[in-house]
Design an enzyme around this catalytic site. Structure first.
Site, PDB file in Angstrom:
ATOM      1  N   SER A 289       4.553   4.904   6.798  1.00  0.00           N
ATOM      2  CA  SER A 289       3.222   4.446   7.236  1.00  0.00           C
ATOM      3  C   SER A 289       3.132   4.083   8.715  1.00  0.00           C
ATOM      4  CB  SER A 289       2.761   3.262   6.400  1.00  0.00           C
ATOM      5  OG  SER A 289       2.365   3.726   5.125  1.00  0.00           O
TER       6      SER A 289
ATOM      7  N   LYS B 287       0.833   6.227  10.598  1.00  0.00           N
ATOM      8  CA  LYS B 287      -0.622   6.025  10.582  1.00  0.00           C
ATOM      9  C   LYS B 287      -1.134   5.571  11.945  1.00  0.00           C
ATOM     10  CE  LYS B 287      -0.498   4.854   5.622  1.00  0.00           C
ATOM     11  NZ  LYS B 287      -0.439   3.745   4.653  1.00  0.00           N
TER      12      LYS B 287
ATOM     13  N   TYR C  12      -0.939  14.627   4.894  1.00  0.00           N
ATOM     14  CA  TYR C  12      -0.601  13.189   4.920  1.00  0.00           C
ATOM     15  C   TYR C  12       0.876  12.962   4.559  1.00  0.00           C
ATOM     16  CZ  TYR C  12      -0.334   8.399   3.146  1.00  0.00           C
ATOM     17  OH  TYR C  12       0.053   7.111   2.881  1.00  0.00           O
TER      18      TYR C  12
ATOM     19  N   TYR D 259      -0.597  -4.741   5.587  1.00  0.00           N
ATOM     20  CA  TYR D 259      -1.313  -4.833   4.293  1.00  0.00           C
ATOM     21  C   TYR D 259      -1.583  -6.286   3.921  1.00  0.00           C
ATOM     22  CZ  TYR D 259       1.086  -0.430   4.686  1.00  0.00           C
ATOM     23  OH  TYR D 259       1.603   0.727   5.175  1.00  0.00           O
TER      24      TYR D 259
ATOM     25  N   VAL E 123       7.207   2.101   4.382  1.00  0.00           N
ATOM     26  CA  VAL E 123       8.121   1.850   3.260  1.00  0.00           C
ATOM     27  C   VAL E 123       9.517   2.449   3.466  1.00  0.00           C
ATOM     28  CG1 VAL E 123       6.430   1.462   1.412  1.00  0.00           C
ATOM     29  CG2 VAL E 123       7.217   3.791   1.897  1.00  0.00           C
TER      30      VAL E 123
HETATM   31  N1  GLN Z   1       3.985   7.829   2.126  1.00  0.00           N
HETATM   32  C1  GLN Z   1       3.847   6.487   1.617  1.00  0.00           C
HETATM   33  C2  GLN Z   1       2.756   6.430   0.562  1.00  0.00           C
HETATM   34  O1  GLN Z   1       1.761   7.021   0.752  1.00  0.00           O
HETATM   35  C3  GLN Z   1       3.543   5.551   2.738  1.00  0.00           C
HETATM   36  C4  GLN Z   1       3.340   4.123   2.291  1.00  0.00           C
HETATM   37  C5  GLN Z   1       3.900   3.103   3.230  1.00  0.00           C
HETATM   38  O2  GLN Z   1       4.742   3.389   4.084  1.00  0.00           O
HETATM   39  N2  GLN Z   1       3.469   1.869   3.053  1.00  0.00           N
HETATM   40  O3  GLN Z   1       2.892   5.808  -0.447  1.00  0.00           O
END
Ligand code: GLN
Length: 313
Positions: A66, A69, A193, A241, A259
């Site tokens: 993430s 992003k 994505y 988050y 993650v």
């Molecule tokens: N690719 C992961 C997902 O979509 C990214 C989530 C994350 O890093 N928090 O679940």
């Protein structure tokens, strides 16, 4: 010549992280990430016009997940400008990164670009009018130029692992589409994505790639100052988050987690910091990574909320 106080701080933070036994749990819902060795830790500090300082496993590439992003949002704002905000909001969600709850209540307009639903919309917006291959090439071009490193790549195995198992993200994408907030077929947007999330970098590359958010005369300027401020604001309010408030309280700097265990944090006007430790806390953010950021920010006296108080370095 002895090492600088900042290098000493990084070495000590890495050494104490290494010695820890309570390291959090690696993300197991993405099969390719489930087998990562949780004992790894790395930290890097990049400053405009100065050599990047590192400690720990700084040569090991990891899945930025993430954290990507941030780069896709920068690309979207550069390409589409404020039109993006018609499709995605700027409020913290107070829910986990993959939650569906608010999406139904708020009729398919995700709270912000950093929860999965909002990131999927952001990727969909950049994808509009081009192919996944072109969009991913543009993203890699952006990241490589920001980091000054052409070797940064996407790990297709990790992307395929998510394509095969990412049912929640498929649910989010189809739900967005049912509200008219997904322009491309869900498979196309999600394929893009998942590949974006599968970008691999070392902490050194990630800290360097974050320099454009630090600002100053010696750094690449791929997006306007106005967009930089807004990306930093969103990282502060939404980048972790439902753990964003806690991160702001403990670290006091804009940050974005993934993650894979990576975190990118920005000291505006001063530095870009990347940390990696694969074990996660209950928010899905790197456990030791968060603690390392907290220690470094406190030792250096870095906080966007400070009143000019100097740290001990
Ligand atoms: N690719 C992961 C997902 O979509 C990214 C989530 C994350 O890093 N928090 O679940």
């Amino acid at each position: 010549m002895g090492s600088s106080p900042l290098q000493t701080a990084l070495n000590e933070i890495a050494a104490s992280a290494r010695a820890r036994e309570d390291r959090g749990a690696v993300a197991s819902y993405i099969p390719e990430l489930a087998g990562i060795d949780p004992d790894q830790f790395a930290i890097a500090l990049a400053r405009p016009g100065q050599p990047t300082l590192v400690a720990g496993d700084a040569q090991v590439p990891f899945s930025i997940q993430s954290v990507s992003k941030v780069f896709m949002l920068a690309l979207a704002l550069g390409q589409l400008g404020d039109g993006l905000w018609l499709r995605v909001g700027r409020e913290p969600s107070g829910h986990s990164f993959d939650s569906m709850l608010l999406l139904e209540l708020e009729k398919g307009r995700p709270r912000n670009p950093f929860i999965n639903a909002g990131a999927i919309v952001t990727t969909d917006a950049v994808l509009q009018g081009s192919t996944p291959r072109e969009t991913l090439a543009a993203l890699l071009r952006f990241i490589r130029a920001a980091a000054g490193d052409d070797t940064i790549h996407i790990n297709d195995r990790i992307a395929q692992s998510e394509i095969a198992t990412g049912h929640r993200n498929f649910a989010l994408a189809h739900y967005l589409r049912s509200h008219g907030n997904l322009t491309n077929p869900p498979d196309l947007t999600l394929g893009t994505y998942f590949h974006q999330c599968a970008v691999e970098m070392t902490v050194t590359q990630l800290a360097n790639a974050g320099l454009f958010l630090v600002g100053g005369p010696d750094v690449p300027r791929p997006v306007s100052e106005r967009h930089i401020r807004r990306i930093n604001a969103l990282m502060m309010t939404c980048g972790h988050y439902d753990g964003s408030g806690d991160y702001a309280f403990r670290v006091g700097l804009p940050g974005k987690s993934g993650v894979g265990g990576g975190i990118l944090s920005i000291v505006p006007g001063v530095a870009s910091i990347a940390v990696w430790s694969p074990g996660l806390n209950h928010y899905g953010n790197s456990k030791l990574g968060t603690e390392a950021m907290e220690q470094l920010a406190s030792r250096a006296g870095w906080s966007v909320f400070g009143a000019g108080e100097r740290g001990v370095l």
